[in-house]
Design a protein around this motif. Structure first.
Motif, PDB file in Angstrom:
ATOM      1  N   GLN A   3     -44.723 -33.669 -19.361  1.00 57.41           N
ATOM      2  CA  GLN A   3     -44.220 -33.897 -17.569  1.00 57.41           C
ATOM      3  C   GLN A   3     -44.549 -32.923 -16.882  1.00 57.41           C
ATOM      4  O   GLN A   3     -44.574 -33.242 -15.986  1.00 57.41           O
ATOM      5  CB  GLN A   3     -42.685 -33.118 -18.130  1.00 57.41           C
ATOM      6  CG  GLN A   3     -41.510 -33.683 -19.059  1.00 57.41           C
ATOM      7  CD  GLN A   3     -40.020 -33.418 -19.387  1.00 57.41           C
ATOM      8  OE1 GLN A   3     -39.637 -32.307 -18.908  1.00 57.41           O
ATOM      9  NE2 GLN A   3     -39.264 -34.413 -19.807  1.00 57.41           N
ATOM     10  N   ARG A   4     -44.845 -31.979 -17.121  1.00 56.69           N
ATOM     11  CA  ARG A   4     -45.690 -30.907 -16.179  1.00 56.69           C
ATOM     12  C   ARG A   4     -47.015 -31.381 -16.308  1.00 56.69           C
ATOM     13  O   ARG A   4     -48.264 -30.818 -14.732  1.00 56.69           O
ATOM     14  CB  ARG A   4     -45.897 -29.958 -16.414  1.00 56.69           C
ATOM     15  CG  ARG A   4     -44.438 -28.677 -16.144  1.00 56.69           C
ATOM     16  CD  ARG A   4     -45.097 -27.193 -16.486  1.00 56.69           C
ATOM     17  NE  ARG A   4     -45.348 -26.932 -17.171  1.00 56.69           N
ATOM     18  CZ  ARG A   4     -45.101 -27.188 -18.470  1.00 56.69           C
ATOM     19  NH1 ARG A   4     -43.731 -26.378 -18.355  1.00 56.69           N
ATOM     20  NH2 ARG A   4     -45.691 -26.046 -19.430  1.00 56.69           N
ATOM     21  N   GLU A   5     -48.077 -32.426 -16.858  1.00 53.78           N
ATOM     22  CA  GLU A   5     -49.063 -32.935 -16.499  1.00 53.78           C
ATOM     23  C   GLU A   5     -49.376 -34.050 -15.882  1.00 53.78           C
ATOM     24  O   GLU A   5     -49.191 -35.253 -15.789  1.00 53.78           O
ATOM     25  CB  GLU A   5     -50.054 -32.919 -17.724  1.00 53.78           C
ATOM     26  CG  GLU A   5     -50.578 -31.702 -18.727  1.00 53.78           C
ATOM     27  CD  GLU A   5     -51.264 -30.709 -18.685  1.00 53.78           C
ATOM     28  OE1 GLU A   5     -52.108 -31.376 -17.782  1.00 53.78           O
ATOM     29  OE2 GLU A   5     -51.346 -29.593 -18.533  1.00 53.78           O
ATOM     30  N   ASN A   6     -50.300 -34.404 -15.218  1.00 50.12           N
ATOM     31  CA  ASN A   6     -50.471 -35.651 -14.613  1.00 50.12           C
ATOM     32  C   ASN A   6     -51.922 -35.996 -15.589  1.00 50.12           C
ATOM     33  O   ASN A   6     -52.173 -37.826 -14.931  1.00 50.12           O
ATOM     34  CB  ASN A   6     -51.459 -35.080 -12.946  1.00 50.12           C
ATOM     35  CG  ASN A   6     -49.901 -35.237 -12.098  1.00 50.12           C
ATOM     36  OD1 ASN A   6     -48.774 -35.369 -12.751  1.00 50.12           O
ATOM     37  ND2 ASN A   6     -49.970 -34.107 -11.200  1.00 50.12           N
ATOM     38  N   ASP A   7     -52.755 -35.591 -15.942  1.00 54.70           N
ATOM     39  CA  ASP A   7     -54.240 -36.207 -16.626  1.00 54.70           C
ATOM     40  C   ASP A   7     -54.185 -36.554 -17.890  1.00 54.70           C
ATOM     41  O   ASP A   7     -53.194 -36.525 -18.478  1.00 54.70           O
ATOM     42  CB  ASP A   7     -54.501 -34.632 -17.121  1.00 54.70           C
ATOM     43  CG  ASP A   7     -56.405 -35.269 -17.071  1.00 54.70           C
ATOM     44  OD1 ASP A   7     -56.440 -36.579 -17.884  1.00 54.70           O
ATOM     45  OD2 ASP A   7     -56.990 -35.302 -17.876  1.00 54.70           O
ATOM     46  N   PRO A   8     -54.662 -38.434 -17.600  1.00 49.54           N
ATOM     47  CA  PRO A   8     -54.010 -39.295 -19.436  1.00 49.54           C
ATOM     48  C   PRO A   8     -54.228 -37.918 -20.184  1.00 49.54           C
ATOM     49  O   PRO A   8     -53.190 -38.223 -21.168  1.00 49.54           O
ATOM     50  CB  PRO A   8     -54.250 -40.668 -18.656  1.00 49.54           C
ATOM     51  CG  PRO A   8     -54.101 -40.038 -17.556  1.00 49.54           C
ATOM     52  CD  PRO A   8     -54.892 -38.876 -16.897  1.00 49.54           C
ATOM     53  N   LYS A   9     -55.037 -37.725 -20.180  1.00 48.35           N
ATOM     54  CA  LYS A   9     -55.726 -37.271 -21.531  1.00 48.35           C
ATOM     55  C   LYS A   9     -54.884 -36.374 -22.147  1.00 48.35           C
ATOM     56  O   LYS A   9     -54.158 -36.036 -23.481  1.00 48.35           O
ATOM     57  CB  LYS A   9     -56.880 -36.895 -21.861  1.00 48.35           C
ATOM     58  CG  LYS A   9     -57.717 -36.333 -22.608  1.00 48.35           C
ATOM     59  CD  LYS A   9     -58.824 -35.860 -22.963  1.00 48.35           C
ATOM     60  CE  LYS A   9     -60.447 -35.074 -23.697  1.00 48.35           C
ATOM     61  NZ  LYS A   9     -61.525 -34.890 -23.440  1.00 48.35           N
ATOM     62  N   GLU A  10     -54.446 -35.019 -20.852  1.00 54.70           N
ATOM     63  CA  GLU A  10     -53.977 -34.372 -22.126  1.00 54.70           C
ATOM     64  C   GLU A  10     -52.056 -34.477 -21.920  1.00 54.70           C
ATOM     65  O   GLU A  10     -51.713 -33.981 -22.669  1.00 54.70           O
ATOM     66  CB  GLU A  10     -53.745 -32.625 -20.610  1.00 54.70           C
ATOM     67  CG  GLU A  10     -54.830 -32.442 -20.052  1.00 54.70           C
ATOM     68  CD  GLU A  10     -55.261 -31.171 -20.812  1.00 54.70           C
ATOM     69  OE1 GLU A  10     -54.681 -30.884 -22.053  1.00 54.70           O
ATOM     70  OE2 GLU A  10     -56.902 -31.476 -21.291  1.00 54.70           O
ATOM     71  N   ILE A  11     -52.250 -34.963 -21.341  1.00 56.24           N
ATOM     72  CA  ILE A  11     -50.845 -35.983 -21.780  1.00 56.24           C
ATOM     73  C   ILE A  11     -50.443 -36.523 -22.890  1.00 56.24           C
ATOM     74  O   ILE A  11     -49.642 -35.584 -24.193  1.00 56.24           O
ATOM     75  CB  ILE A  11     -50.087 -37.210 -20.932  1.00 56.24           C
ATOM     76  CG1 ILE A  11     -49.794 -36.658 -19.590  1.00 56.24           C
ATOM     77  CG2 ILE A  11     -48.588 -37.531 -21.248  1.00 56.24           C
ATOM     78  CD1 ILE A  11     -49.837 -37.285 -18.232  1.00 56.24           C
TER      79      ILE A  11
END
Length: 210
Positions: A3-11
């Motif tokens: 929920q805190r991530e914006n990077d699609p890869k990290e999500i």
């Protein structure tokens, strides 16, 4: 974290971690239920005449896809059926759970690579003179040191120096179900003296038909 991530890869990485954790949690809960069932209700479950060869080959066939995912060669050595005098009196559900846990344990602890593919052999031996049936599951993994061989049957114990996925409940379940069926469980090196000695679990059933 997802929920805190914006990077699609990290999500995606976070979601994959959630999925893996959920699978492990589900497996642990199922193992706990199986152990509780074996400990508290095993003697009250239906007892039938069982051809272990038929039961074991079914479990092996069901386990082949998981073995292939791990790059492990899983095979069966033994008869497709055994004479009635070697059948045992037992509970089909619990015995299937026992064999499945032995095979799963072997898959978890058998490393495999293109150069050194892992090998697991499930074997069934019948002594026509002693009316004894022996189930063996052996692997080509790192083996279990003698000092740890009693400990691996304790709930949640994990062999030292391994990062294999598992709940630490599979072998306690095996021991409990074997006890329910008056069977003896032993383990030894499958390939003594080799750098990867492997492990051979043997379950000896003596309550065969007269």
């Amino acid at each position: 974290m997802a929920q805190r991530e914006n990077d699609p890869k990290e999500i995606r990485n976070s979601l994959q971690h959630i999925a893996r954790s959920s699978v492990r949690a589900t497996h642990t809960v199922n193992q706990l239920l199986a152990l509780a069932r074996a400990e508290t209700t095993g003697r009250n479950l239906p007892i039938t005449d069982i051809d272990l060869a038929h039961l074991v080959t079914e479990v092996v066939q069901d386990s082949v896809p998981r073995a292939l995912e791990h790059g492990v060669d899983l095979g069966y050595e033994g008869p497709s059926q055994i004479p009635r005098e070697h059948h045992i009196e037992g509970n089909t559900t619990l015995l299937q759970e026992m064999v499945r846990n032995l095979v799963d344990n072997a898959i978890n602890y058998t490393p495999s690579s293109q150069e050194n593919p892992g090998v697991i052999t499930v074997r069934l031996l019948a002594d026509k003179f002693g009316k004894v049936v022996v189930l063996q599951v052996e692997d080509s993994g790192p083996g279990i040191p003698e000092a740890e061989r009693d400990l691996v049957f304790q709930p949640f114990y994990r062999a030292l120096g391994t990062d294999a996925d598992g709940s630490g409940l599979g072998l306690p379940i095996v021991m409990e179900i074997a006890n329910q069926h008056a069977a003896m469980v032993t383990l030894e090196d499958a390939y003594p003296g080799k750098p990867m000695p492997g492990t051979r679990f043997s379950v000896r059933f003596s309550n065969t038909q007269a």
